[in-house]
Motif scaffolding. Structure first.
Motif, PDB file in Angstrom:
ATOM      1  N   ARG A  52      81.283 112.683 -59.513  1.00  0.00           N
ATOM      2  CA  ARG A  52      82.344 113.599 -59.974  1.00  0.00           C
ATOM      3  C   ARG A  52      82.099 115.013 -59.457  1.00  0.00           C
ATOM      4  N   ALA A  53      80.850 115.469 -59.473  1.00  0.00           N
ATOM      5  CA  ALA A  53      80.517 116.804 -58.981  1.00  0.00           C
ATOM      6  C   ALA A  53      80.785 116.900 -57.483  1.00  0.00           C
ATOM      7  N   MET A  54      80.432 115.851 -56.728  1.00  0.00           N
ATOM      8  CA  MET A  54      80.674 115.852 -55.286  1.00  0.00           C
ATOM      9  C   MET A  54      82.172 115.846 -54.981  1.00  0.00           C
ATOM     10  N   ASP A  55      82.951 115.118 -55.756  1.00  0.00           N
ATOM     11  CA  ASP A  55      84.401 115.102 -55.561  1.00  0.00           C
ATOM     12  C   ASP A  55      85.004 116.483 -55.783  1.00  0.00           C
ATOM     13  N   ARG A  56      84.545 117.174 -56.841  1.00  0.00           N
ATOM     14  CA  ARG A  56      85.039 118.533 -57.103  1.00  0.00           C
ATOM     15  C   ARG A  56      84.680 119.478 -55.965  1.00  0.00           C
ATOM     16  N   GLU A  57      83.458 119.369 -55.461  1.00  0.00           N
ATOM     17  CA  GLU A  57      83.032 120.217 -54.346  1.00  0.00           C
ATOM     18  C   GLU A  57      83.843 119.926 -53.086  1.00  0.00           C
ATOM     19  N   ASN A  58      84.125 118.666 -52.814  1.00  0.00           N
ATOM     20  CA  ASN A  58      84.920 118.309 -51.636  1.00  0.00           C
ATOM     21  C   ASN A  58      86.341 118.856 -51.723  1.00  0.00           C
ATOM     22  N   VAL A  59      86.922 118.821 -52.908  1.00  0.00           N
ATOM     23  CA  VAL A  59      88.265 119.376 -53.089  1.00  0.00           C
ATOM     24  C   VAL A  59      88.240 120.886 -52.860  1.00  0.00           C
ATOM     25  N   ARG A  60      87.236 121.582 -53.399  1.00  0.00           N
ATOM     26  CA  ARG A  60      87.129 123.029 -53.199  1.00  0.00           C
ATOM     27  C   ARG A  60      86.902 123.367 -51.733  1.00  0.00           C
ATOM     28  N   LYS A  61      86.074 122.572 -51.066  1.00  0.00           N
ATOM     29  CA  LYS A  61      85.784 122.796 -49.652  1.00  0.00           C
ATOM     30  C   LYS A  61      87.044 122.620 -48.811  1.00  0.00           C
ATOM     31  N   GLN A  62      87.804 121.567 -49.078  1.00  0.00           N
ATOM     32  CA  GLN A  62      89.027 121.318 -48.321  1.00  0.00           C
ATOM     33  C   GLN A  62      90.060 122.411 -48.577  1.00  0.00           C
ATOM     34  N   ALA A  63      90.127 122.912 -49.798  1.00  0.00           N
ATOM     35  CA  ALA A  63      91.053 124.005 -50.111  1.00  0.00           C
ATOM     36  C   ALA A  63      90.681 125.265 -49.335  1.00  0.00           C
ATOM     37  N   ARG A  64      89.379 125.562 -49.227  1.00  0.00           N
ATOM     38  CA  ARG A  64      88.946 126.725 -48.445  1.00  0.00           C
ATOM     39  C   ARG A  64      89.293 126.548 -46.970  1.00  0.00           C
ATOM     40  N   ILE A  65      89.084 125.356 -46.446  1.00  0.00           N
ATOM     41  CA  ILE A  65      89.399 125.091 -45.039  1.00  0.00           C
ATOM     42  C   ILE A  65      90.890 125.249 -44.789  1.00  0.00           C
ATOM     43  N   ASP A  66      91.708 124.678 -45.677  1.00  0.00           N
ATOM     44  CA  ASP A  66      93.162 124.780 -45.530  1.00  0.00           C
ATOM     45  C   ASP A  66      93.629 126.230 -45.611  1.00  0.00           C
ATOM     46  N   LYS A  67      93.041 126.997 -46.525  1.00  0.00           N
ATOM     47  CA  LYS A  67      93.419 128.401 -46.672  1.00  0.00           C
ATOM     48  C   LYS A  67      93.043 129.191 -45.416  1.00  0.00           C
ATOM     49  N   SER A  68      91.882 128.919 -44.870  1.00  0.00           N
ATOM     50  CA  SER A  68      91.445 129.608 -43.651  1.00  0.00           C
ATOM     51  C   SER A  68      92.334 129.258 -42.467  1.00  0.00           C
ATOM     52  N   ARG A  69      92.679 127.989 -42.327  1.00  0.00           N
ATOM     53  CA  ARG A  69      93.556 127.574 -41.224  1.00  0.00           C
ATOM     54  C   ARG A  69      94.928 128.220 -41.330  1.00  0.00           C
ATOM     55  N   GLU A  70      95.435 128.280 -42.552  1.00  0.00           N
ATOM     56  CA  GLU A  70      96.755 128.891 -42.749  1.00  0.00           C
ATOM     57  C   GLU A  70      96.698 130.389 -42.446  1.00  0.00           C
ATOM     58  N   ALA A  71      95.600 131.040 -42.829  1.00  0.00           N
ATOM     59  CA  ALA A  71      95.448 132.476 -42.565  1.00  0.00           C
ATOM     60  C   ALA A  71      95.363 132.752 -41.066  1.00  0.00           C
ATOM     61  N   LEU A  72      94.798 131.815 -40.330  1.00  0.00           N
ATOM     62  CA  LEU A  72      94.696 131.972 -38.878  1.00  0.00           C
ATOM     63  C   LEU A  72      95.968 131.530 -38.153  1.00  0.00           C
ATOM     64  N   GLY A  73      96.888 130.959 -38.901  1.00  0.00           N
ATOM     65  CA  GLY A  73      98.146 130.525 -38.304  1.00  0.00           C
ATOM     66  C   GLY A  73      98.051 129.189 -37.593  1.00  0.00           C
ATOM     67  N   LEU A  74      97.048 128.409 -37.902  1.00  0.00           N
ATOM     68  CA  LEU A  74      96.861 127.122 -37.244  1.00  0.00           C
ATOM     69  C   LEU A  74      97.594 125.993 -37.964  1.00  0.00           C
ATOM     70  N   GLY A  75      98.012 126.222 -39.168  1.00  0.00           N
ATOM     71  CA  GLY A  75      98.670 125.171 -39.939  1.00  0.00           C
ATOM     72  C   GLY A  75      97.649 124.233 -40.543  1.00  0.00           C
ATOM     73  N   ILE A  76      98.126 123.382 -41.385  1.00  0.00           N
ATOM     74  CA  ILE A  76      97.263 122.425 -42.073  1.00  0.00           C
ATOM     75  C   ILE A  76      97.405 121.078 -41.391  1.00  0.00           C
ATOM     76  N   LYS A  77      96.286 120.513 -40.962  1.00  0.00           N
ATOM     77  CA  LYS A  77      96.310 119.200 -40.328  1.00  0.00           C
ATOM     78  C   LYS A  77      96.248 118.136 -41.413  1.00  0.00           C
ATOM     79  N   LYS A  78      97.035 117.103 -41.235  1.00  0.00           N
ATOM     80  CA  LYS A  78      97.032 115.995 -42.177  1.00  0.00           C
ATOM     81  C   LYS A  78      95.915 115.036 -41.824  1.00  0.00           C
ATOM     82  N   ARG A  79      95.191 114.555 -42.839  1.00  0.00           N
ATOM     83  CA  ARG A  79      94.152 113.582 -42.610  1.00  0.00           C
ATOM     84  C   ARG A  79      94.772 112.201 -42.467  1.00  0.00           C
ATOM     85  N   LYS A  80      94.170 111.395 -41.606  1.00  0.00           N
ATOM     86  CA  LYS A  80      94.683 110.040 -41.399  1.00  0.00           C
ATOM     87  C   LYS A  80      94.032 109.067 -42.314  1.00  0.00           C
TER      88      LYS A  80
END
Length: 80
Positions: A52-80
């Motif tokens: 459960r702790a690892m799942d929460r960390e992964n969600v937070r990590k992905q949110a940071r990555i998505d926010k950074s990509r959006e700030a750089l104007g790269l858009g959010i890539k969808k996972r397959k």
């Protein structure tokens, strides 16, 4: 956490001699604490807590990555 809360409520009702709980045995009143200990023991032993702790960390990590990509104007890539 549910069992701990229930145990505290039942303990308070027994101590204050409120309602039907005042007539119950102490074993019944204290049993939610034993169930809570059993649950926490199982959760730690089985790895449920760590997962459960690892799942929460992964969600937070992905949110940071998505926010950074959006700030750089790269858009959010969808996972397959």
């Amino acid at each position: 956490m549910l069992f701990l809360g229930l145990g505290i409520i039942l303990l308070a009702l027994k101590y204050l001699e409120f309602g039907a709980v005042a007539e119950w045995s102490w074993w019944i009143v204290l049993s939610p604490f034993a169930v809570a200990v059993a649950w926490w023991t199982w959760a730690d032993w089985s790895g449920y807590t760590k997962k459960r702790a690892m799942d929460r960390e992964n969600v937070r990590k992905q949110a940071r990555i998505d926010k950074s990509r959006e700030a750089l104007g790269l858009g959010i890539k969808k996972r397959k």
